[in-house]
Design a protein around this motif. Structure first.
Motif, PDB file in Angstrom:
ATOM      1  N   ASP A  45      38.251  49.316  32.246  1.00 35.00           N
ATOM      2  CA  ASP A  45      37.269  50.092  32.984  1.00 35.00           C
ATOM      3  C   ASP A  45      36.203  49.234  33.660  1.00 35.00           C
ATOM      4  N   GLY A  46      36.243  47.936  33.377  1.00 32.88           N
ATOM      5  CA  GLY A  46      35.210  47.061  33.935  1.00 32.88           C
ATOM      6  C   GLY A  46      35.559  46.571  35.332  1.00 32.88           C
ATOM      7  N   THR A  47      34.876  45.515  35.747  1.00 32.25           N
ATOM      8  CA  THR A  47      35.128  44.878  37.038  1.00 32.25           C
ATOM      9  C   THR A  47      35.549  43.436  36.798  1.00 32.25           C
ATOM     10  N   LEU A  48      36.690  43.064  37.362  1.00 33.90           N
ATOM     11  CA  LEU A  48      37.153  41.687  37.261  1.00 33.90           C
ATOM     12  C   LEU A  48      36.429  40.862  38.326  1.00 33.90           C
ATOM     13  N   VAL A  49      35.562  39.982  37.895  1.00 30.21           N
ATOM     14  CA  VAL A  49      34.833  39.103  38.813  1.00 30.21           C
ATOM     15  C   VAL A  49      35.646  37.830  39.023  1.00 30.21           C
ATOM     16  N   ILE A  50      35.801  37.411  40.273  1.00 27.58           N
ATOM     17  CA  ILE A  50      36.474  36.150  40.583  1.00 27.58           C
ATOM     18  C   ILE A  50      35.472  35.243  41.279  1.00 27.58           C
ATOM     19  N   GLU A  51      35.052  34.185  40.598  1.00 28.78           N
ATOM     20  CA  GLU A  51      34.107  33.221  41.163  1.00 28.78           C
ATOM     21  C   GLU A  51      34.890  32.110  41.848  1.00 28.78           C
ATOM     22  N   SER A  52      34.386  31.647  42.993  1.00 35.91           N
ATOM     23  CA  SER A  52      35.130  30.641  43.757  1.00 35.91           C
ATOM     24  C   SER A  52      34.193  29.816  44.616  1.00 35.91           C
TER      25      SER A  52
END
Length: 562
Positions: free
Chosen positions: A406-413
């Protein structure tokens, strides 16, 4: 006894590039195993290849309008130009001459500032220095120059990025207490200075790759002046390499010039009289400058830019690295609780259509990755990553059976490159898995800092390459406390034991088998998701002649072609 004859000059890489010497597999060549492991510098010397068109002593005009042989290259604003503080720095590589280095002409790891590096058991190493070497300021390079630099870098309280290089040294743990307490020592107990030209190193356990470690930026020497005024040294470092620091205009450029006192041979340097690192926040303005004739070299060119460059700059502007030494991954920090589910990591991996992205967006300039090591290494096992097969329906079921997400997948780049690729990956995960995905681009220095200080909020997209050709360069980041382990904080005692055994094994085939066993365990846990093995391209102007050093491009090794 293993003997490697020094044929010449120095090479480097931003993820530096060199083989781990002294063992059976050196510089890509297999050698018979012997009880005595040694690398010895000889007197032979080769000139820079004719195609490099060395500009030494010339007053030729460069593509930058200079009256001397000048080459410029793309860089970002450095967090530091001190090699020990930024191990991947192309600037640091140009300034430093390591004990060992890969010769661009022989493509083998050879002694440089060292006369010899030898061991009977791969645990206790004897190092003898070349005679008469000095720093750029004329002060002598001694055994203490290395020992003092190593002690400072290995001291955790200093927070220098090269710290992890010394994990295998005896005494490292005392300088880096895990409980955060004050260190009980100030020096590595495993490093002993015998006299001005001799020192010994004792490791915690045998390591077949130790001589190659001596070719990396964190093992550079430092003069006494570095410790007199650290702030001043950070702004104007003094080292012993083929190029000498001139100036640093922050957010504009870093200027270096060829140092006449460099004693290494031609295969360890380049042909430019002056090197200028031009600072950019992304690759697009750098590419624009190159098309206008205002920039000579760009490395790690995104696949999405290759065909455009070929069309606009010409086929001759592209330099293709033949050995696939780099890998793109999504690293998943163990300390981010909402990503702790193995089912989630499997589902994310299976929701990515690597083949489609490689064919369409990347236009064939990359291949899908199915392992945590690239195919160029002996320990590579095709298809070792079961979860790397595209299967969105199975991915949805796995995630649903696990209770969903239910969360948000954060992708840092890194905002300076590959943003189209990160966007394509994020969109596929979101569309195929039905979860919320947020991209979080930032400057590379910030991303590095967040990794090293364990402040990541989600997965980190990154490009990983070897500093020298060894499976350990990829897998040690999954060893408890290993070099690079801060990114994922993954830990498994079985993996630790296998990696330690692989480093101690002197037989190439047996060592590779142990690395395979370690990778099989890691890939099941999936602390990082393999994505692509990019075809590595550099861009060069008519004046720049790029050189491939065991799968890497290093700016300061470029020949001058005008």
């Amino acid at each position: 006894m293993f003997t490697l004859f020094h044929k010449i000059n120095k090479c480097d890489g931003s993820n530096t590039s060199a083989n781990r010497p002294g063992m059976p597999h050196v510089g890509g060549n297999r050698m018979k195993q012997s009880r005595k492991l040694a690398l010895v510098a000889g007197a032979a010397s080769l000139m820079l290849a004719a195609t490099a068109c060395s500009g030494s002593g010339s007053q030729a005009a460069s593509g930058n309008g200079s009256d001397i042989a000048t080459l410029s290259f793309m860089t970002s604003e450095p967090k530091s130009i001190v090699p020990q503080k930024d191990p991947g720095s192309q600037i640091g590589m140009a300034l430093c001459a390591n004990l060992m280095e890969v010769n661009v002409e022989s493509q083998e790891l050879e002694p440089l500032a060292a006369k010899s590096v030898s061991s009977d058991d791969a645990k206790v190493w004897d190092i003898e220095l070349q005679d008469g070497w000095t720093f750029h300021d004329g002060t002598p390079v001694t055994a203490n120059s290395f020992a003092d630099a190593w002690n400072a870098t290995a001291t955790g309280a200093n927070a220098w990025q090269g710290n992890g290089t010394f994990v295998s040294f005896a005494g490292y743990d005392e300088l880096n207490p895990l409980d955060g307490s004050t260190a009980k020592a100030t020096e590595l107990s495993g490093v002993k200075v015998v006299d001005d030209t001799h020192l010994t190193v004792t490791l915690k356990a045998p390591n077949r790759d130790f001589p190659a470690i001596l070719s990396t930026n964190p093992t550079c020497p430092m003069p006494e002046s570095a410790f007199d005024d650290e702030a001043a040294y950070d702004e104007a470092p003094v080292s012993n390499g083929p190029y000498k620091f001139v100036s640093w205009d922050h957010n504009q450029q870093v200027v270096m010039e060829k140092w006449d006192g460099f004693k290494g041979a031609a295969g360890f340097s380049g042909g430019a009289q002056q090197l200028v690192g031009k600072i950019y926040t992304s690759i697009d303005p750098a590419y624009t400058d190159m098309t206008a004739g205002n920039l000579d070299m760009i490395r790690n060119v995104p696949a999405t830019m290759v065909d455009k460059a070929k069309s606009q700059l010409g086929e001759e502007s592209l330099f293709e690295v033949k050995i696939g030494s780099k890998q793109q991954t999504l690293q998943i920090p163990a300390y981010v609780d909402e990503l702790s589910s193995k089912a989630l990591r499997d589902a994310v991996s299976m929701s990515i259509d690597r083949e489609a992205i490689a064919t369409s967006l990347l236009k064939g300039h990359a291949q899908p990755s199915d392992s945590l090591v690239p195919p160029a290494l002996d320990s590579y096992v095709e298809g070792s990553c079961d979860a790397c097969t595209f299967d969105p329906e199975k991915a949805k079921k796995i995630l649903a059976d696990d209770g969903g997400f239910d969360g948000t997948l954060v992708i840092e780049s890194n905002s300076a490159s590959d943003q189209q690729l990160v966007q394509a990956i994020a969109k596929q995960i979101q569309d195929n898995l039905g979860i919320s995905v947020q991209m979080k681009p930032m400057l590379g220095t910030e991303l590095s800092e967040r990794r090293n200080s364990q402040k990541l909020e989600g997965a980190a997209f990154g490009l990983w390459g070897w500093s020298y050709k060894s499976s350990d360069q990829y897998l040690s980041q999954y060893e408890t406390g290993g070099d690079g382990n801060l990114a994922t904080a993954y830990s498994n005692p079985k993996v630790d034991k296998l990696l330690q055994a692989a480093r101690a094994e002197m037989d190439d085939a047996k060592s590779a088998e142990l690395f395979k066993q370690a990778e099989a365990i890691i890939i099941k846990d999936l602390p990082a998701i393999p994505l692509f093995i990019p075809t590595d391209y550099g861009l060069q102007s008519k004046c720049a002649v790029l050189n491939d050093v065991q799968g890497d491009l290093q700016y300061y090794r470029a020949g001058y072609g005008c």
